[in-house]
Design a protein around this motif. Structure first.
Motif, PDB file in Angstrom:
ATOM      1  N   GLU A  60      14.515 -12.179  32.200  1.00  0.00           N
ATOM      2  CA  GLU A  60      15.967 -12.234  32.337  1.00  0.00           C
ATOM      3  C   GLU A  60      16.606 -10.943  31.820  1.00  0.00           C
ATOM      4  N   ASP A  61      16.156 -10.468  30.675  1.00  0.00           N
ATOM      5  CA  ASP A  61      16.724  -9.298  30.018  1.00  0.00           C
ATOM      6  C   ASP A  61      15.662  -8.191  29.998  1.00  0.00           C
ATOM      7  N   LEU A  62      15.768  -7.264  30.921  1.00  0.00           N
ATOM      8  CA  LEU A  62      14.765  -6.211  31.060  1.00  0.00           C
ATOM      9  C   LEU A  62      14.700  -5.325  29.817  1.00  0.00           C
ATOM     10  N   ASP A  63      15.840  -4.959  29.262  1.00  0.00           N
ATOM     11  CA  ASP A  63      15.830  -4.085  28.090  1.00  0.00           C
ATOM     12  C   ASP A  63      15.130  -4.756  26.907  1.00  0.00           C
ATOM     13  N   ALA A  64      15.395  -6.041  26.691  1.00  0.00           N
ATOM     14  CA  ALA A  64      14.750  -6.764  25.587  1.00  0.00           C
ATOM     15  C   ALA A  64      13.247  -6.860  25.810  1.00  0.00           C
ATOM     16  N   ALA A  65      12.824  -7.113  27.039  1.00  0.00           N
ATOM     17  CA  ALA A  65      11.397  -7.218  27.336  1.00  0.00           C
ATOM     18  C   ALA A  65      10.708  -5.867  27.158  1.00  0.00           C
ATOM     19  N   VAL A  66      11.347  -4.794  27.613  1.00  0.00           N
ATOM     20  CA  VAL A  66      10.783  -3.454  27.440  1.00  0.00           C
ATOM     21  C   VAL A  66      10.641  -3.143  25.947  1.00  0.00           C
ATOM     22  N   ALA A  67      11.666  -3.437  25.155  1.00  0.00           N
ATOM     23  CA  ALA A  67      11.611  -3.170  23.714  1.00  0.00           C
ATOM     24  C   ALA A  67      10.481  -3.958  23.050  1.00  0.00           C
ATOM     25  N   PHE A  68      10.290  -5.210  23.465  1.00  0.00           N
ATOM     26  CA  PHE A  68       9.228  -6.067  22.924  1.00  0.00           C
ATOM     27  C   PHE A  68       7.857  -5.449  23.207  1.00  0.00           C
ATOM     28  N   PHE A  69       7.616  -5.083  24.464  1.00  0.00           N
ATOM     29  CA  PHE A  69       6.304  -4.552  24.831  1.00  0.00           C
ATOM     30  C   PHE A  69       6.093  -3.127  24.316  1.00  0.00           C
ATOM     31  N   GLU A  70       7.164  -2.351  24.154  1.00  0.00           N
ATOM     32  CA  GLU A  70       7.018  -1.041  23.509  1.00  0.00           C
ATOM     33  C   GLU A  70       6.623  -1.220  22.041  1.00  0.00           C
ATOM     34  N   GLU A  71       7.217  -2.207  21.379  1.00  0.00           N
ATOM     35  CA  GLU A  71       6.846  -2.480  19.984  1.00  0.00           C
ATOM     36  C   GLU A  71       5.391  -2.902  19.877  1.00  0.00           C
ATOM     37  N   LEU A  72       4.900  -3.598  20.884  1.00  0.00           N
ATOM     38  CA  LEU A  72       3.499  -3.997  20.925  1.00  0.00           C
ATOM     39  C   LEU A  72       2.584  -2.779  21.098  1.00  0.00           C
ATOM     40  N   GLY A  73       3.117  -1.713  21.683  1.00  0.00           N
ATOM     41  CA  GLY A  73       2.334  -0.490  21.851  1.00  0.00           C
ATOM     42  C   GLY A  73       2.203  -0.012  23.284  1.00  0.00           C
ATOM     43  N   LEU A  74       2.815  -0.729  24.236  1.00  0.00           N
ATOM     44  CA  LEU A  74       2.777  -0.276  25.621  1.00  0.00           C
ATOM     45  C   LEU A  74       3.789   0.847  25.807  1.00  0.00           C
ATOM     46  N   GLU A  75       3.528   1.697  26.773  1.00  0.00           N
ATOM     47  CA  GLU A  75       4.395   2.830  27.074  1.00  0.00           C
ATOM     48  C   GLU A  75       5.097   2.570  28.403  1.00  0.00           C
ATOM     49  N   THR A  76       6.395   2.855  28.450  1.00  0.00           N
ATOM     50  CA  THR A  76       7.126   2.718  29.700  1.00  0.00           C
ATOM     51  C   THR A  76       6.744   3.880  30.610  1.00  0.00           C
ATOM     52  N   GLN A  77       6.149   3.544  31.760  1.00  0.00           N
ATOM     53  CA  GLN A  77       5.766   4.563  32.744  1.00  0.00           C
ATOM     54  C   GLN A  77       6.953   4.953  33.593  1.00  0.00           C
ATOM     55  N   GLY A  78       7.819   3.999  33.872  1.00  0.00           N
ATOM     56  CA  GLY A  78       8.973   4.275  34.701  1.00  0.00           C
ATOM     57  C   GLY A  78       9.794   3.019  34.919  1.00  0.00           C
ATOM     58  N   ARG A  79      11.026   3.237  35.339  1.00  0.00           N
ATOM     59  CA  ARG A  79      11.936   2.144  35.670  1.00  0.00           C
ATOM     60  C   ARG A  79      12.559   2.461  37.016  1.00  0.00           C
ATOM     61  N   GLY A  80      12.943   1.404  37.728  1.00  0.00           N
ATOM     62  CA  GLY A  80      13.571   1.613  39.020  1.00  0.00           C
ATOM     63  C   GLY A  80      14.111   0.323  39.591  1.00  0.00           C
ATOM     64  N   GLU A  81      14.600   0.417  40.813  1.00  0.00           N
ATOM     65  CA  GLU A  81      15.128  -0.745  41.532  1.00  0.00           C
ATOM     66  C   GLU A  81      14.278  -1.000  42.759  1.00  0.00           C
ATOM     67  N   VAL A  82      14.127  -2.265  43.090  1.00  0.00           N
ATOM     68  CA  VAL A  82      13.406  -2.674  44.286  1.00  0.00           C
ATOM     69  C   VAL A  82      14.368  -3.510  45.115  1.00  0.00           C
ATOM     70  N   ARG A  83      14.513  -3.138  46.386  1.00  0.00           N
ATOM     71  CA  ARG A  83      15.366  -3.900  47.304  1.00  0.00           C
ATOM     72  C   ARG A  83      15.042  -3.481  48.719  1.00  0.00           C
ATOM     73  N   GLY A  84      15.492  -4.284  49.651  1.00  0.00           N
ATOM     74  CA  GLY A  84      15.308  -3.940  51.054  1.00  0.00           C
ATOM     75  C   GLY A  84      14.319  -4.830  51.770  1.00  0.00           C
ATOM     76  N   GLY A  85      14.133  -4.537  53.052  1.00  0.00           N
ATOM     77  CA  GLY A  85      13.294  -5.355  53.923  1.00  0.00           C
ATOM     78  C   GLY A  85      11.870  -5.515  53.443  1.00  0.00           C
ATOM     79  N   PHE A  86      11.265  -4.436  52.919  1.00  0.00           N
ATOM     80  CA  PHE A  86       9.882  -4.554  52.462  1.00  0.00           C
ATOM     81  C   PHE A  86       9.780  -5.539  51.303  1.00  0.00           C
ATOM     82  N   ALA A  87      10.772  -5.522  50.401  1.00  0.00           N
ATOM     83  CA  ALA A  87      10.751  -6.431  49.245  1.00  0.00           C
ATOM     84  C   ALA A  87      10.938  -7.874  49.707  1.00  0.00           C
ATOM     85  N   ASP A  88      11.815  -8.090  50.681  1.00  0.00           N
ATOM     86  CA  ASP A  88      12.021  -9.443  51.220  1.00  0.00           C
ATOM     87  C   ASP A  88      10.735  -9.957  51.859  1.00  0.00           C
TER      88      ASP A  88
END
Length: 146
Positions: free
Chosen positions: A14-42
């Protein structure tokens, strides 16, 4: 043709920023962020009007990735967040850590709550499950020196 590798595990949050902060604290590194939309996603998801924000997280060894997705449309389908571990189709993502007690303490600051307690499996491992953002069950395993 055989599977080449497991590319990633995807989790809807639900909350992307909170989830990213949780997993970064665990030790994972954010590779990238972006948006997904459009016909291929549907087509891929079988949903209409997909629009979600994603964050790709990578483990320190570079071999595993976790994709976090926060849907803007269609609307999220809410489910009980305190589901027990034995619900069909749900389980957990397990991470090897070097200090389970320290990791649990750090994740508590990001909303992590132990599902049970830290358990010892023979002389091999300390193990626990904790609930992260949105009810995600995360397993932690600390290998013991024998």
């Amino acid at each position: 043709m055989a599977v080449q590798r497991m590319d990633n595990v995807g989790i809807v949050v639900e909350d992307l920023d909170a989830a990213v902060a949780f997993f970064e604290e665990l030790g994972l590194e954010t590779q990238g962020r972006g948006e997904v939309r459009g016909g291929f996603a549907d087509r891929c998801t079988g949903l209409d009007g997909v629009h979600c924000e994603i964050a790709m997280m990578r483990t320190p060894d570079g071999h595993s990735r976790l994709e976090l997705a926060a849907y803007r449309s269609p609307a999220l389908i809410d489910a009980p967040r305190d589901r027990p571990h034995n619900v069909l189709g749900t389980h957990r993502v397990m991470f090897a850590v070097d200090d389970i007690e320290d990791t649990v303490a750090r994740l508590r600051a990001h909303g992590g709550e132990l599902v049970g307690g830290i358990a010892r499996f023979e002389d091999s491992y300390l193990l626990c499950y904790l609930r992260g953002p949105g009810g995600i069950i995360v397993g932690l395993a600390e290998e013991l020196g024998g």
